[in-house]
Enzyme design. Structure first.
Site, mmCIF file in Angstrom:
data_model
loop_
_atom_site.group_PDB
_atom_site.id
_atom_site.type_symbol
_atom_site.label_atom_id
_atom_site.label_comp_id
_atom_site.label_asym_id
_atom_site.label_seq_id
_atom_site.Cartn_x
_atom_site.Cartn_y
_atom_site.Cartn_z
ATOM 1 N N SER A 157 -3.109 -0.235 14.711
ATOM 2 C CA SER A 157 -3.777 1.013 15.049
ATOM 3 C C SER A 157 -4.173 0.942 16.507
ATOM 4 C CB SER A 157 -5.012 1.188 14.178
ATOM 5 O OG SER A 157 -5.909 2.072 14.815
ATOM 6 N N TYR A 212 -12.578 -3.270 11.354
ATOM 7 C CA TYR A 212 -11.269 -2.618 11.334
ATOM 8 C C TYR A 212 -10.465 -2.970 12.584
ATOM 9 C CZ TYR A 212 -7.700 0.954 10.989
ATOM 10 O OH TYR A 212 -6.493 1.591 10.916
ATOM 11 N N GLY A 256 0.826 -1.219 0.000
ATOM 12 C CA GLY A 256 0.000 0.000 0.000
ATOM 13 C C GLY A 256 0.847 1.250 0.000
ATOM 14 N N ALA A 257 1.891 1.274 -0.850
ATOM 15 C CA ALA A 257 2.898 2.335 -0.776
ATOM 16 C C ALA A 257 2.670 3.459 -1.770
ATOM 17 C CB ALA A 257 4.291 1.735 -0.984
ATOM 18 N N ASN A 258 1.548 3.438 -2.500
ATOM 19 C CA ASN A 258 1.351 4.504 -3.483
ATOM 20 C C ASN A 258 0.865 5.799 -2.852
ATOM 21 O OD1 ASN A 258 -0.988 2.407 -3.537
ATOM 22 N ND2 ASN A 258 -1.967 4.350 -4.026
ATOM 23 N N THR A 259 0.395 5.742 -1.608
ATOM 24 C CA THR A 259 -0.132 6.953 -0.978
ATOM 25 C C THR A 259 -0.026 6.840 0.538
ATOM 26 O OG1 THR A 259 -2.087 8.400 -0.869
ATOM 27 C CG2 THR A 259 -2.506 6.038 -0.904
ATOM 28 N N GLY A 260 -0.343 7.926 1.239
ATOM 29 C CA GLY A 260 -0.471 7.910 2.698
ATOM 30 C C GLY A 260 0.778 7.464 3.432
ATOM 31 N N GLY A 295 2.111 4.478 3.724
ATOM 32 C CA GLY A 295 2.978 3.572 2.975
ATOM 33 C C GLY A 295 3.929 4.359 2.093
HETATM 34 N N1 LIG Z 1 -4.599 7.280 8.753
HETATM 35 C C1 LIG Z 1 -4.642 6.967 10.041
HETATM 36 O O1 LIG Z 1 -5.001 7.785 10.866
HETATM 37 C C2 LIG Z 1 -4.264 5.584 10.505
HETATM 38 C C3 LIG Z 1 -4.284 5.344 11.876
HETATM 39 C C4 LIG Z 1 -3.923 4.069 12.336
HETATM 40 C C5 LIG Z 1 -3.540 3.098 11.429
HETATM 41 N N2 LIG Z 1 -3.533 3.354 10.100
HETATM 42 C C6 LIG Z 1 -3.129 2.275 9.194
HETATM 43 O O2 LIG Z 1 -2.093 2.695 8.353
HETATM 44 C C7 LIG Z 1 -2.130 1.948 7.142
HETATM 45 C C8 LIG Z 1 -2.050 2.899 5.963
HETATM 46 O O3 LIG Z 1 -3.179 3.741 5.986
HETATM 47 P P1 LIG Z 1 -3.228 5.193 5.345
HETATM 48 O O4 LIG Z 1 -3.794 6.077 6.378
HETATM 49 O O5 LIG Z 1 -1.957 5.539 4.691
HETATM 50 O O6 LIG Z 1 -4.427 4.945 4.289
HETATM 51 P P2 LIG Z 1 -4.516 5.234 2.717
HETATM 52 O O7 LIG Z 1 -3.956 6.566 2.412
HETATM 53 O O8 LIG Z 1 -5.934 4.931 2.383
HETATM 54 O O9 LIG Z 1 -3.560 4.126 2.084
HETATM 55 C C9 LIG Z 1 -3.887 2.771 2.119
HETATM 56 C C10 LIG Z 1 -3.054 2.036 1.102
HETATM 57 O O10 LIG Z 1 -3.425 0.662 1.104
HETATM 58 C C11 LIG Z 1 -3.717 0.269 -0.231
HETATM 59 N N3 LIG Z 1 -4.672 -0.816 -0.289
HETATM 60 C C12 LIG Z 1 -5.968 -0.840 0.089
HETATM 61 N N4 LIG Z 1 -6.524 -2.027 -0.185
HETATM 62 C C13 LIG Z 1 -5.557 -2.782 -0.776
HETATM 63 C C14 LIG Z 1 -5.512 -4.096 -1.322
HETATM 64 N N5 LIG Z 1 -6.583 -4.901 -1.309
HETATM 65 N N6 LIG Z 1 -4.353 -4.530 -1.851
HETATM 66 C C15 LIG Z 1 -3.274 -3.738 -1.885
HETATM 67 N N7 LIG Z 1 -3.250 -2.501 -1.409
HETATM 68 C C16 LIG Z 1 -4.374 -2.020 -0.852
HETATM 69 C C17 LIG Z 1 -4.260 1.533 -0.881
HETATM 70 O O11 LIG Z 1 -4.226 1.415 -2.289
HETATM 71 P P3 LIG Z 1 -5.144 2.381 -3.225
HETATM 72 O O12 LIG Z 1 -4.541 3.740 -3.172
HETATM 73 O O13 LIG Z 1 -5.030 1.744 -4.563
HETATM 74 O O14 LIG Z 1 -6.526 2.337 -2.637
HETATM 75 C C18 LIG Z 1 -3.272 2.539 -0.326
HETATM 76 O O15 LIG Z 1 -2.059 2.455 -1.006
HETATM 77 C C19 LIG Z 1 -3.415 1.132 7.171
HETATM 78 O O16 LIG Z 1 -3.099 -0.183 7.545
HETATM 79 C C20 LIG Z 1 -4.214 1.807 8.262
HETATM 80 O O17 LIG Z 1 -5.076 0.911 8.907
HETATM 81 C C21 LIG Z 1 -3.889 4.591 9.620
#
Ligand SMILES: NC(=O)c1ccc[n+]([C@@H]2O[C@H](COP(=O)([O-])OP(=O)(O)OC[C@H]3O[C@@H](n4cnc5c(N)ncnc54)[C@H](OP(=O)(O)O)[C@@H]3O)[C@@H](O)[C@H]2O)c1
Ligand SMILES: *[C@@H]1O[C@H](CO)[C@@H](O)[C@H](O)[C@H]1NC(C)=O
Ligand SMILES: *[C@@H]1O[C@H](CO)[C@@H](O)[C@H](O)[C@H]1NC(C)=O
Length: 316
Positions: A173, A198, A43-47, A49
């Site tokens: 999380s 979740y 999931g490294a294309n955004t956020g 990752g």
């Molecule tokens: N944001 C927060 O506040 C927060 C807090 C606690 C934990 N986290 C955790 O941190 C991690 C990253 O989250 P983020 O906030 O960076 O969210 P995000 O910006 O939505 O990024 C999520 C990434 O996962 C990819 N992904 C989703 N479904 C997938 C699949 N079936 N196969 C492969 N890749 C997939 C997405 O790809 P696409 O771009 O193609 O959809 C995107 O690259 C997650 O595990 C999340 O639970 C986040």
């Protein structure tokens, strides 16, 4: 005068949370270089990752972005190459919710990569509002966040062992503390809501870390689970529209940036002072006390055994 007071109050509301965040956010102080090392981030294309992959690239690692969408992945690769000057960045397609796709991805990696020092299991979704299932009839959140990574980690384990010292980081999380994992209903058939899906997937991640660290004792592979804090990413865009807008506005003031959120994962991947702390849960670049369920080795073991069955791992 009233005008002035309002302006001052508005400024404080905007600035105080930021200042507070600056104080609490853990920052990885290690300047470890990753030259000659290879890292995979799902999931490294955004956020988070993307921010994690960027940090590894800056430290001269070879980085493989494991993404579900080739177009987005390609863009991210080019952006990282341009920002860091590191050309040793590539991507491979994986859908973590699809076990067949995970197997295909792992096979390619095993064939093409001579070594692998860092695996960051980051890809994740918040859990759709209503229960969704994959082609293979798995609940989508558990499949994406947990089962796909369970299988991926196990398939790459030999390569990680061969490349030791190596590290696995699971992005969990803080919400994992708020749920009790129901081992009799891992696919949430009996009762579903997005929070339960979740939080269960994230607790499973922490339990998996515990059990894996036990199984990998003295094999040169350390495993950590981390929580990033609340981070401004696309994550919240997938919520129902009103909720997503509320989170977006709050996020401007109260959430951290992806770079800030990635610090703990990066720290566990590179810092010297986490060696020997395998199996622990980290936040703000420091060890965090486990919740009661995370301490229950019995649950961790049972979850592992069920996961093996669900992922068809003990058949090979
Ligand atoms: N944001 C927060 O506040 C927060 C807090 C606690 C934990 N986290 C955790 O941190 C991690 C990253 O989250 P983020 O906030 O960076 O969210 P995000 O910006 O939505 O990024 C999520 C990434 O996962 C990819 N992904 C989703 N479904 C997938 C699949 N079936 N196969 C492969 N890749 C997939 C997405 O790809 P696409 O771009 O193609 O959809 C995107 O690259 C997650 O595990 C999340 O639970 C986040
Ligand atoms: C890319 O990284 C790998 C592993 O870190 C290394 O062996 C290889 O020499 C690097 N290639 C280039 C072109 O830098
Ligand atoms: C990471 O999570 C996967 C499943 O999501 C699990 O198989 C693995 O043992 C975990 N590793 C660590 C270090 O938590």
């Amino acid at each position: 005068m009233e005008m002035l007071i309002s302006v001052v109050i508005a400024c404080l509301i905007a600035v105080l949370p930021k200042l507070y965040m600056k104080l609490i956010i853990g920052v990885c102080k290690s300047n470890a270089d990753l030259s000659g090392k290879t890292a995979i981030v799902t999931g490294a294309n955004t956020g988070l990752g993307y921010a994690t992959a960027l940090c590894f690239a800056r430290r001269h690692a070879r980085v493989i972005l494991a993404c579900q969408n080739a177009e987005k992945a390609e863009k991210a690769v080019m952006k990282i190459q341009k920002t860091t000057g590191n050309q040793n960045i590539t991507y491979k397609v994986i859908d973590t919710s699809d076990l067949a796709s995970v197997r295909k991805f792992a096979q390619q990696i095993i064939q093409e990569e001579k070594h692998l020092e860092i695996l960051v299991n980051n890809a994740g979704i918040a859990g759709p509002f209503r229960r969704h299932t994959t082609k293979k009839n798995m609940e989508l959140t558990m499949a994406t966040n947990y089962f796909g990574h369970f299988l991926l980690t196990n398939l790459l384990l030999d390569l990680l062992k061969k490349s030791s010292p190596s590290r696995i980081i699971n992005v969990s999380s803080s919400v994992h503390r708020w749920i009790k994992l129901d081992l009799s209903d891992l696919m949430l058939k009996n009762f579903y809501n997005m929070h339960k899906a979740y939080a269960s997937s994230k607790l499973a991640m922490v339990l998996f870390t515990k059990e894996l660290s036990k199984r990998l004792k003295d094999q040169g592979v350390s495993v950590y689970s981390v929580e990033p804090g609340t981070v401004r990413t696309d994550f919240f865009n997938k919520f129902p529209p009103v909720m997503s807008e509320i989170f977006r506005v709050i996020g401007v003031f109260y959430f951290r940036s992806p770079e800030e959120g990635a610090q703990t994962a990066v720290h566990c991947a590179v810092a010297d002072d986490v060696i020997g702390l395998s199996g622990h849960h980290f936040a703000e670049c420091a060890i965090m006390e486990d919740c009661a369920q995370a301490k229950d080795a019995g649950i961790a073991k049972k979850l592992w055994e069920q996961s093996e069955q669900i992922c068809g791992l003990n058949e090979n």
